[in-house]
Design an enzyme around this catalytic site. Structure first.
Site, PDB file in Angstrom:
ATOM      1  CE  LYS A 243      -4.310  -1.857   1.575  1.00  0.00           C
ATOM      2  NZ  LYS A 243      -4.975  -1.563   0.293  1.00  0.00           N
ATOM      3  NE  ARG A 318      -9.990  -6.926  -7.588  1.00  0.00           N
ATOM      4  CZ  ARG A 318     -10.062  -5.722  -8.148  1.00  0.00           C
ATOM      5  NH1 ARG A 318     -10.068  -5.601  -9.466  1.00  0.00           N
ATOM      6  NH2 ARG A 318     -10.117  -4.638  -7.417  1.00  0.00           N
TER       7      ARG A 318
HETATM    8  N1  BES Z   1      -8.885  -3.736   1.097  1.00  0.00           N
HETATM    9  C1  BES Z   1      -8.664  -2.882  -0.011  1.00  0.00           C
HETATM   10  C2  BES Z   1      -9.796  -1.903  -0.268  1.00  0.00           C
HETATM   11  C3  BES Z   1     -10.054  -0.878   0.786  1.00  0.00           C
HETATM   12  C4  BES Z   1      -9.524   0.385   0.669  1.00  0.00           C
HETATM   13  C5  BES Z   1     -10.877  -1.159   1.854  1.00  0.00           C
HETATM   14  C6  BES Z   1      -9.797   1.337   1.630  1.00  0.00           C
HETATM   15  C7  BES Z   1     -11.147  -0.225   2.825  1.00  0.00           C
HETATM   16  C8  BES Z   1     -10.608   1.028   2.718  1.00  0.00           C
HETATM   17  C9  BES Z   1      -8.463  -3.714  -1.279  1.00  0.00           C
HETATM   18  O1  BES Z   1      -7.907  -4.965  -1.099  1.00  0.00           O
HETATM   19  C10 BES Z   1      -7.575  -2.941  -2.199  1.00  0.00           C
HETATM   20  O2  BES Z   1      -6.483  -2.684  -1.813  1.00  0.00           O
HETATM   21  N2  BES Z   1      -8.076  -2.606  -3.378  1.00  0.00           N
HETATM   22  C11 BES Z   1      -7.319  -1.884  -4.330  1.00  0.00           C
HETATM   23  C12 BES Z   1      -7.605  -2.469  -5.691  1.00  0.00           C
HETATM   24  C13 BES Z   1      -6.748  -1.905  -6.791  1.00  0.00           C
HETATM   25  C14 BES Z   1      -5.309  -2.319  -6.591  1.00  0.00           C
HETATM   26  C15 BES Z   1      -7.263  -2.380  -8.111  1.00  0.00           C
HETATM   27  C16 BES Z   1      -7.748  -0.424  -4.282  1.00  0.00           C
HETATM   28  O3  BES Z   1      -8.943  -0.152  -4.151  1.00  0.00           O
HETATM   29  O4  BES Z   1      -6.869   0.432  -4.307  1.00  0.00           O
HETATM   30 ZN    ZN Z   2      -5.791  -4.943  -1.116  1.00  0.00          ZN
END
Ligand code: BES
Ligand code: ZN
Ligand code: ZN
Length: 462
Positions: A243, A318
């Site tokens: 992240k 996913r």
């Molecule tokens: N768990 C996160 C999504 C999330 C973000 C939940 C903020 C709660 C608060 C998810 O696994 C994620 O990281 N999604 C990515 C997907 C992208 C890489 C296509 C995102 O939303 O940035």
């Molecule tokens: Zn994620």
């Protein structure tokens, strides 16, 4: 908090009266209560005090249920340092949401505080009028317990809740209720070739789990079961696609909030003896960049044989949900619903005030979900689910890739998931409302338990 039937001899220190406030505005005060001091008077309530104690008047009319939940919250915090008990009177229709708000406000996550907060007096008991019968009370208590369980699960950090511990908690919650709980361990998940779940787990030293909870009461109305699937990522670092922004990992212990919502709702369905055959599936793991972590560029063969090119390991939800969705086919379900903290795009689109829902189930199903959303104030907003969004998920070298384009990411994620399920399908992106950085009335702060009441009422009205 205890809810007790009113005992006439009881002389509680506080009386909550839901009635019209105009009386006090005119200086009359309620019957048999000599007003010594009007402590505070707002639009929807007033606090009065005399030598007998405190009296709280709540405006009876034309307020929504949600406004009454919030009044319940405000009064809880007003009373909690003043009295231990309160006696409540008023119109039943408004008492129930009022009590719900009051009870949901009593949540405290103090597990890790060596010095528990000590209140002068702990407000812990409400004496209800007869209109609130034992069935109402039981439901209110069960709802509160289920929401608090979901909040606890979300608030527990991965140091105390890894995938195996989470599965254990699910089993301890549901098994005593006659729900059959099977926890598939890593060896079984490998034998089943759940490539999505296993690949996300590769960077972790804790094994994944796949939990199956089946509630099949005698006399259930549906021939084919309803499947509820919850994203159970007990912690999301993003994996090797770590992240990127400071702080974006801080609340990632909440990445199993979809699973907590689904299990909380199933627990309520069982406690309230809803006559529906329901199966919950929870794929669980943490997502970490450990030595053998799955990498951008990897091609994964999923449980149903579909190949997926991984282009971002942070799009892990996913990957694990896809396996659960195709596993659900063996039940020949009439409806599949998943709840997942799936995308930041969902949070950016509508913030924390609702979940985003989409899918190919009949409009009727969405109508029911929206209705339950209004009823509980756990609202949902339906987004489009057009085929064009699927284009974003096409890979040059595999059947699919795990990320879409820069825009509408919550929908392309949904279209990715849809390819893994044949039954009518609803996808709920609950990334926004399941976590709050700042306290918001009875929902509290951190884990909100969002989705438990929504899905329970959806099932109850089904
Ligand atoms: N768990 C996160 C999504 C999330 C973000 C939940 C903020 C709660 C608060 C998810 O696994 C994620 O990281 N999604 C990515 C997907 C992208 C890489 C296509 C995102 O939303 O940035
Ligand atoms: Zn994620
Ligand atoms: Zn995630």
């Amino acid at each position: 908090m205890l809810l007790k039937q009113r005992n006439n001899k009881k002389n509680s220190k506080a009386i909550i009266l839901i009635q019209n406030l105009k009386k006090i505005a005119k200086g009359k005060g309620p019957d048999k209560f000599l007003v010594d001091e009007l402590i505070e008077s707002g639009e929807s309530w007033a606090y009065l005090k005399n030598e007998n104690g405190i009296k709280i008047l709540v405006k009876e009319n034309d307020m929504t249920d949600e406004a009454f939940r919030i009044v319940g919250h405000d009064i809880f915090h007003f009373l909690k340092e003043k009295v231990a008990e309160a006696d409540i009177e008023g119109a039943k229709a408004k008492l129930l949401p009022f009590l719900e708000g009051l009870m949901l406000s009593s949540y405290l996550f103090d597990r890790f505080l060596t010095k528990k907060p000590s209140l002068k007096v702990k407000f812990n008991c409400v004496y209800c009028p007869e209109e609130i019968n034992s069935l109402h009370k039981e439901e209110l208590i069960n709802v509160t317990d289920a929401v608090f369980w979901a909040r606890d699960m979300v608030n527990l950090p991965v140091s105390h809740l890894n995938a195996e511990q989470f599965s254990q908690q699910i089993s301890e919650l549901l098994s005593p209720l006659g729900v059959r709980v099977d926890i598939l361990e890593k060896s079984k998940i490998e034998a089943l070739k759940m490539g999505g779940l296993l690949s996300v787990n590769k960077g972790s030293i804790d094994p994944p789990t796949f939990t199956i909870a089946e509630y099949k009461p005698e006399g259930h109305k549906n021939k084919k079961p309803i499947i509820l699937i919850g994203k159970g990522v007990v912690y999301d670092t993003g994996g090797l696609s770590l992240k990127p922004t400071p702080g974006s990992m801080d609340c990632m212990k909440s990445d199993m909030a979809g699973a907590a919502a689904v299990i909380g709702a199933l627990c309520l369905a069982a406690k309230q003896k809803i006559k529906l055959h329901i199966v919950a599936l929870i794929p669980a793991t943490d997502n970490r960049p450990g030595m053998n972590a799955y990498t951008p560029g990897d091609v994964i063969t999923m449980f149903n044989g579909t190949t997926v090119e991984v282009l971002n390991t942070d799009a892990e939800g996913r990957m694990i949900l896809a396996d659960a969705l195709s596993y659900s086919e063996k039940y020949k379900p009439e409806l599949v619903i998943d709840a997942a903290t799936l995308t930041g795009a969902a949070v950016r689109a509508i913030g924390t005030h609702a979940a985003i829902v989409m899918g190919n189930a009949k409009d009727e199903v969405f109508d029911k979900l929206e209705k339950a959303g209004v009823q509980t104030h756990e609202r949902v907003v339906r987004f489009p689910f057009w085929e064009e969004y699927k284009e974003d998920m096409k890979s040059k070298i595999a059947d699919l890739k795990n990320i879409g384009g820069p825009n509408g990411g919550m929908i392309s994620a949904g279209k990715f998931l849809e390819t893994f399920v044949k039954a009518p399908y609803v996808h709920m992106d609950v990334a926004g409302p399941t976590w709050l950085d700042a306290k918001e009335n009875y929902k509290g702060v951190s884990g909100t338990g969002y989705g438990v009441r929504l899905l329970y009422h959806f099932l109850k009205n089904y």
